[in-house]
Design a protein around this motif. Sequence first.
Motif, mmCIF file in Angstrom:
data_model
loop_
_atom_site.group_PDB
_atom_site.id
_atom_site.type_symbol
_atom_site.label_atom_id
_atom_site.label_comp_id
_atom_site.label_asym_id
_atom_site.label_seq_id
_atom_site.Cartn_x
_atom_site.Cartn_y
_atom_site.Cartn_z
ATOM 1 N N THR A 153 0.812 -1.215 0.000
ATOM 2 C CA THR A 153 0.000 0.000 0.000
ATOM 3 C C THR A 153 0.852 1.275 0.000
ATOM 4 N N ALA A 154 0.564 2.144 -0.968
ATOM 5 C CA ALA A 154 1.191 3.472 -1.079
ATOM 6 C C ALA A 154 2.706 3.440 -1.279
ATOM 7 N N ALA A 155 3.244 2.291 -1.659
ATOM 8 C CA ALA A 155 4.685 2.241 -1.992
ATOM 9 C C ALA A 155 4.903 2.937 -3.331
ATOM 10 N N ILE A 156 6.115 3.455 -3.513
ATOM 11 C CA ILE A 156 6.442 4.182 -4.743
ATOM 12 C C ILE A 156 7.650 3.540 -5.409
ATOM 13 N N LEU A 157 7.451 3.090 -6.640
ATOM 14 C CA LEU A 157 8.582 2.623 -7.459
ATOM 15 C C LEU A 157 8.803 3.698 -8.510
ATOM 16 N N ASN A 158 9.922 4.380 -8.430
ATOM 17 C CA ASN A 158 10.141 5.505 -9.346
ATOM 18 C C ASN A 158 10.633 5.034 -10.718
ATOM 19 N N GLY A 159 10.769 6.002 -11.622
ATOM 20 C CA GLY A 159 11.053 5.702 -13.022
ATOM 21 C C GLY A 159 12.271 4.822 -13.197
ATOM 22 N N ASP A 160 12.168 3.860 -14.112
ATOM 23 C CA ASP A 160 13.280 3.001 -14.518
ATOM 24 C C ASP A 160 13.791 2.084 -13.416
ATOM 25 N N CYS A 161 13.127 2.014 -12.298
ATOM 26 C CA CYS A 161 13.670 1.110 -11.277
ATOM 27 C C CYS A 161 13.290 -0.331 -11.591
ATOM 28 N N ARG A 162 13.939 -1.264 -10.921
ATOM 29 C CA ARG A 162 13.717 -2.698 -11.134
ATOM 30 C C ARG A 162 13.410 -3.345 -9.785
ATOM 31 N N GLY A 164 12.943 -7.341 -8.521
ATOM 32 C CA GLY A 164 13.081 -8.717 -9.015
ATOM 33 C C GLY A 164 11.897 -9.597 -8.654
ATOM 34 N N ASN A 165 12.039 -10.877 -8.967
ATOM 35 C CA ASN A 165 11.007 -11.857 -8.609
ATOM 36 C C ASN A 165 10.928 -12.016 -7.089
ATOM 37 N N ASN A 166 9.740 -12.366 -6.601
ATOM 38 C CA ASN A 166 9.542 -12.777 -5.199
ATOM 39 C C ASN A 166 9.951 -11.705 -4.196
ATOM 40 N N CYS A 167 9.691 -10.454 -4.524
ATOM 41 C CA CYS A 167 10.038 -9.367 -3.594
ATOM 42 C C CYS A 167 8.804 -8.846 -2.874
ATOM 43 N N PHE A 168 9.054 -8.189 -1.754
ATOM 44 C CA PHE A 168 8.007 -7.447 -1.045
ATOM 45 C C PHE A 168 8.512 -6.028 -0.842
ATOM 46 N N VAL A 169 7.732 -5.046 -1.259
ATOM 47 C CA VAL A 169 8.075 -3.637 -1.036
ATOM 48 C C VAL A 169 7.007 -3.092 -0.086
ATOM 49 N N GLY A 170 7.411 -2.767 1.144
ATOM 50 C CA GLY A 170 6.461 -2.438 2.208
ATOM 51 C C GLY A 170 5.725 -1.124 1.999
ATOM 52 N N SER A 171 4.719 -0.935 2.802
ATOM 53 C CA SER A 171 3.873 0.259 2.721
ATOM 54 C C SER A 171 4.720 1.525 2.819
ATOM 55 N N ASN A 172 4.430 2.475 1.937
ATOM 56 C CA ASN A 172 5.090 3.782 1.954
ATOM 57 C C ASN A 172 6.590 3.751 1.679
ATOM 58 N N ALA A 173 7.105 2.609 1.267
ATOM 59 C CA ALA A 173 8.525 2.577 0.878
ATOM 60 C C ALA A 173 8.678 3.308 -0.449
ATOM 61 N N VAL A 174 9.884 3.816 -0.674
ATOM 62 C CA VAL A 174 10.203 4.495 -1.932
ATOM 63 C C VAL A 174 11.444 3.834 -2.525
#
Length: 215
Positions: A153-162, A164-174
């Motif tokens: 929820t509300a995580a941000i993946l900015n332009g051109d980032c990568r 990988g498989n099987n990842c978790f990006v937590g709430s509000n992470a950038v």
Amino acid sequence: MTQEPLILVGGGGHCKSVIEVVESSVRFSIAGIVDVKEKIGTEVSGYPVIAGDDDLDSLVRHYQYFLVTVGQVRSSAIRSRLFNLIKSRGGILPVVIAPTAYVSRRATIGEGTLIHHNAFVNAGAAIGVNCIINTSALVEHDARIGDHSHVSTAAILNGDCRVGNNCFVGSNAVVSHGVQVAPNCLIGAGAVVLNHTEAGTLYAGNPAVPKKRVL
Ligand SMILES: CC(=O)SCCNC(=O)CCNC(=O)[C@H](O)C(C)(C)COP(=O)(O)OP(=O)(O)OC[C@H]1O[C@@H](n2cnc3c(N)ncnc32)[C@H](O)[C@@H]1OP(=O)(O)O
């Protein structure tokens, strides 16, 4: 429009969130939920648990469409196992996009991936199979996400980032533009990831630093 029956596999909290998305999209009607067999006969948000995990084989003979609705934080193992099982038996895992989400027509999304309410997927983004792009997440232009990953929820993946498989990006992470999150990483809630990460590692904090191995 005739609605297609859809089976949800996993009846926990994440399933409730998925139900809100499926109900508001026009293509599918929820035919039932699969959970542990002890829960058969109970309901999730008014929908019946109709079968246990062991019944998946026979369900795939009767239904065409399935979504994996088990949640994912520390490991993608259960979600990827269910996805592969359903697919190997011939089930179809559709992409479902909430009507309140924005997905660029220049983005690609793999089968079984769910785009939750208010998420935004910008031009050139490519998202793998069986991913969760959770409520209000932002996937910016040309970002690439592998298979079986959860952008919370509300995580941000900015332009051109990568990611990988099987990842978790937590709430509000950038994840900063152009940064590569290696496979099997956990990114803690609120982390700000400024540098490429090592695979199979938990990162947390601002700036995010490695905290421990998670594989
Ligand atoms: C709709 C929904 O609900 S979607 C789900 C939303 N949930 C989230 O976003 C998950 C939030 N949880 C996290 O971010 C956690 O970091 C997890 C689950 C990824 C990892 O948790 P654990 O494996 O239990 O990590 P653990 O508690 O062992 O922490 C290891 C170290 O990292 C630190 N740490 C863990 N998470 C964070 C964080 N988010 N921010 C800062 N530090 C953190 C701990 O303080 C600890 O530090 P130390 O070794 O210096 O004492």
